[in-house]
Design an enzyme around this catalytic site. Structure first.
Site, PDB file in Angstrom:
ATOM      1  CB  VAL A 161      -0.936  -0.026   1.232  1.00  0.00           C
ATOM      2  CG1 VAL A 161      -1.558   1.330   1.476  1.00  0.00           C
ATOM      3  CG2 VAL A 161      -2.024  -1.074   1.038  1.00  0.00           C
ATOM      4  CD  GLN A 205      -2.681  -7.865  -2.726  1.00  0.00           C
ATOM      5  OE1 GLN A 205      -2.647  -6.798  -2.120  1.00  0.00           O
ATOM      6  NE2 GLN A 205      -2.129  -8.964  -2.264  1.00  0.00           N
ATOM      7  CB  CYS A 244      -4.512  -7.552   4.407  1.00  0.00           C
ATOM      8  SG  CYS A 244      -4.359  -6.006   5.326  1.00  0.00           S
ATOM      9  CE  LYS A 281       1.970 -10.821  -0.029  1.00  0.00           C
ATOM     10  NZ  LYS A 281       1.354 -10.087   1.085  1.00  0.00           N
ATOM     11  CG  HIS A 283       3.741 -13.041   4.789  1.00  0.00           C
ATOM     12  ND1 HIS A 283       3.161 -11.894   5.279  1.00  0.00           N
ATOM     13  CD2 HIS A 283       4.912 -13.169   5.454  1.00  0.00           C
ATOM     14  CE1 HIS A 283       3.944 -11.351   6.194  1.00  0.00           C
ATOM     15  NE2 HIS A 283       5.005 -12.108   6.321  1.00  0.00           N
ATOM     16  CG  ASN A 307       5.821 -12.103   1.032  1.00  0.00           C
ATOM     17  OD1 ASN A 307       4.925 -11.852   1.837  1.00  0.00           O
ATOM     18  ND2 ASN A 307       6.690 -11.209   0.633  1.00  0.00           N
ATOM     19  CB  ALA A 309       7.039  -6.481   1.044  1.00  0.00           C
TER      20      ALA A 309
END
Ligand code: FNR
Length: 341
Positions: A20, A87, A116, A156, A184, A215, A242
């Site tokens: 973001v 995304q 998230c 993801k 992740h 990730n 990231a």
């Protein structure tokens, strides 16, 4: 790659992760220039995208998705064509497909955020909230797969504490026909200070036939060679980065990383050329500078900047900025479009 998805091979690929505010056009273009193979946009929420108009910006040579408040939600250009993944944040197969149909001409693929943990996502039944709803996941991914037969469709996720449960979910995802899964290696409740569960990623990668994108390795990726080490540790096809790219996107560069000073120059010129707005430009440079904002003269000056001109003056970019602005003003004004990324 659009229209040619079956030729995309994830093996050995390095990918800019969705971030973001950070994953706006200048960062994505630099990542590609430095060697990234795919670049993800920041997460875009489905209903916000659906309110946008698609505008061909002939002055810049970009495609802009602009909302009713004249905010540019997504700007893309030919230089990233075929390598740009958008995304989305969604909990609805129907809205996901509407987004897919709206943006498919401009993207290489769509990724669904299923990791998230932020309140905004959880309350909206998006992001990590999806992880406990396999039927909804299947409905979203199946619908996207059908709507986008020739594009990349991925998701993801974060891992569960229970590796077998993670594998079981990923197998259900695989069965929907997605091209790859980004994993992740932290649970929904874990934060960056927790060790990334590389072994869990490896267990998933070993159990699936489709590629896994590892990730969560930024704390162990200090230079370009570390990317391959992380990939091998995770037994994954590809790596998605990231935080290390947020700080220094030249992590993708085989020949070695640029200094913060060189990076600011490269970032700022891209921001000027692509008319990236001040708040987003300031935010991204802040991530590059980190603690240098307090410990250097340039950093301290930077803290007080209030417009693009202020930033340009610190690093000698005023001339380029004015030249571009003048060029666009003679070509027709875009000044009423206000983008903070
Ligand atoms: C993120 N992350 C994230 N993830 C996601 O799926 N969509 C998003 O929009 C964002 N936004 C975002 C912004 C910023 C500033 C950061 C630092 C992170 C999470 C990110 O993609 C990644 O999963 C984690 O940061 C772990 O990977 P690294 O940082 O260890 O490479």
């Amino acid at each position: 790659m659009t229209g040619d998805r079956r030729k995309f091979d994830y093996h050995g690929k390095n990918i800019l992760a969705p971030m973001v505010r950070v994953g706006t056009l200048p960062t994505r273009l630099l990542a590609l220039e430095f060697g990234a193979d795919l670049v993800y946009s920041e997460e875009l929420i489905d209903y916000r995208l659906l309110k946008c108009k698609r505008v061909e910006n002939t002055l810049l040579g970009s495609i802009d998705y602009i909302d009713a408040e004249n905010q540019i939600l997504y700007r893309t250009c030919a230089a990233e064509r075929g390598r740009n993944i958008v995304q989305i944040g969604t909990c609805s197969p129907e809205r996901a497909v509407r987004v897919a149909n709206m943006i498919k001409a401009d993207v290489a693929g769509i990724d669904v955020n299923m990791g998230c943990p932020k309140e905004f996502s959880i309350k909206g039944n998006m992001g990590a909230a999806l992880l406990t709803q396999p039927e909804r996941i299947e409905a979203i991914l199946t619908a996207l797969r059908e709507a986008l037969p020739d594009h990349l469709v991925t998701c993801k996720i974060r891992v569960f504490d229970d590796v077998e449960k993670t594998i079981e979910l990923c197998k259900r995802m695989e069965a929907t026909g997605v091209d790859a899964i980004g994993v992740h290696g932290r649970t929904r409740d874990e934060r960056p200070q927790h060790a990334n569960r590389n072994a869990a990623i490896k267990a998933v990668a070993d159990a699936l036939r489709i590629p896994v994108i590892a990730n969560g390795g930024s704390s162990e990726i200090r230079n370009h060679e570390d990317i391959d080490k992380f990939r091998r540790n995770c037994g994954a096809a590809a790596v998605m980065i990231a935080r290390q790219a947020e700080e220094n996107v030249s992590i993708f560069r085989k020949e070695g990383m640029l200094s913060w000073r060189e990076l600011v120059d490269r970032y700022l010129s891209a921001a000027i050329v692509w008319d990236n707005r001040f708040p987003n430009t300031k935010y991204c440079i802040q991530r590059i500078l980190g603690s240098l904002q307090d410990s250097t003269d340039e950093g301290r000056k930077f803290l007080h900047t209030r417009c693009m001109e202020d930033i340009c003056d610190i690093w000698g970019f005023r001339e380029l900025f004015e030249e571009k602005q003048a060029q666009w003003e003679t070509g027709g004004s875009l000044r009423d479009i206000d983008d903070d990324g």
